[in-house]
Design an enzyme around this catalytic site. Sequence first.
Site, PDB file in Angstrom:
ATOM      1  N   LEU A 122       0.758  -1.314  -0.051  1.00  0.00           N
ATOM      2  CA  LEU A 122       0.108  -0.067   0.152  1.00  0.00           C
ATOM      3  C   LEU A 122       0.578   1.249  -0.004  1.00  0.00           C
ATOM      4  O   LEU A 122       0.356   2.408   0.146  1.00  0.00           O
ATOM      5  CB  LEU A 122      -1.200   0.148   1.113  1.00  0.00           C
ATOM      6  CG  LEU A 122      -2.231  -1.117   1.122  1.00  0.00           C
ATOM      7  CD1 LEU A 122      -2.909  -0.949   2.193  1.00  0.00           C
ATOM      8  CD2 LEU A 122      -2.935  -0.832  -0.178  1.00  0.00           C
ATOM      9  N   CYS A 140       3.174  -1.007   8.971  1.00  0.00           N
ATOM     10  CA  CYS A 140       1.796  -0.948   8.883  1.00  0.00           C
ATOM     11  C   CYS A 140       1.035  -2.261   8.760  1.00  0.00           C
ATOM     12  O   CYS A 140       0.076  -2.706   9.235  1.00  0.00           O
ATOM     13  CB  CYS A 140       1.118  -0.169   7.438  1.00  0.00           C
ATOM     14  SG  CYS A 140       2.082   1.591   7.582  1.00  0.00           S
ATOM     15  N   HIS A 141       1.718  -3.001   7.867  1.00  0.00           N
ATOM     16  CA  HIS A 141       0.981  -4.327   7.417  1.00  0.00           C
ATOM     17  C   HIS A 141       1.821  -5.575   7.476  1.00  0.00           C
ATOM     18  O   HIS A 141       1.372  -6.553   7.453  1.00  0.00           O
ATOM     19  CB  HIS A 141       0.371  -4.307   6.149  1.00  0.00           C
ATOM     20  CG  HIS A 141      -0.390  -3.219   5.966  1.00  0.00           C
ATOM     21  ND1 HIS A 141      -0.411  -2.100   5.245  1.00  0.00           N
ATOM     22  CD2 HIS A 141      -1.853  -3.293   6.503  1.00  0.00           C
ATOM     23  CE1 HIS A 141      -1.409  -1.113   5.273  1.00  0.00           C
ATOM     24  NE2 HIS A 141      -2.561  -1.986   6.337  1.00  0.00           N
ATOM     25  N   GLY A 142       3.038  -5.429   8.078  1.00  0.00           N
ATOM     26  CA  GLY A 142       4.049  -6.592   8.334  1.00  0.00           C
ATOM     27  C   GLY A 142       4.867  -6.917   7.320  1.00  0.00           C
ATOM     28  O   GLY A 142       5.505  -8.207   7.516  1.00  0.00           O
ATOM     29  N   PRO A 155       1.834  -9.024   3.217  1.00  0.00           N
ATOM     30  CA  PRO A 155       0.947  -8.973   1.939  1.00  0.00           C
ATOM     31  C   PRO A 155       1.635  -8.192   0.894  1.00  0.00           C
ATOM     32  O   PRO A 155       0.757  -8.233  -0.419  1.00  0.00           O
ATOM     33  CB  PRO A 155      -0.075  -8.211   2.744  1.00  0.00           C
ATOM     34  CG  PRO A 155       0.674  -7.294   3.657  1.00  0.00           C
ATOM     35  CD  PRO A 155       1.675  -7.926   4.351  1.00  0.00           C
TER      36      PRO A 155
END
Length: 182
Positions: A122, A140-142, A155
């Site tokens: 993202l 943020c999302h690993g 992701p």
Amino acid sequence: MTEPTRRDFLYIATGAMGAVGVAGVAWPLINQMNPDAATLAAGAPVEVDVSSVEPGQQIVVKWRGKPHFVRHLTEAEIKAAKDLPAGDQKDPAPADQRLGGPEGEGDGSEAWTVVAANCTHLGCVPTMVNGSIEGWSCPCHGSIFDVAGRILSGPAPVNLPLPPYVFASEEVLVIGSDTAGA
């Protein structure tokens, strides 16, 4: 020698004002030939002095308005990147294609990583991880990226992009160079 008259003063003052007027008209005409800030931000090459970046350190450079990581790898990081099996990567890519450096420096020619600093999930900016094969971690999302910018887990679908770059010398990196083949 005669004394200057009022007429002489008027000639000098008129000439000076005319010169100022010509300069005032010429300046914008000449200045408009320079590229504007938007053009420079759209991809003009950026020269970076990397002489003070020690192995294990990184700097962040802006090119095209986006951050890019420039990391000087240690011998252990280079070995770990080369030894990482393709099965441990989500988007397999050989380390030889992702590492670079100035030519003619012996084994130091693989001592640099230059990658875009935006997560491919993202667009978050990952943070540097010290002491392991993991080079960057997206807070943020690993997503986890290795020192060559390859995605290991998380992701993010693909590796961190490689910008075009070339080492003009052992101390100068040019990001966005037309002659870059990295």
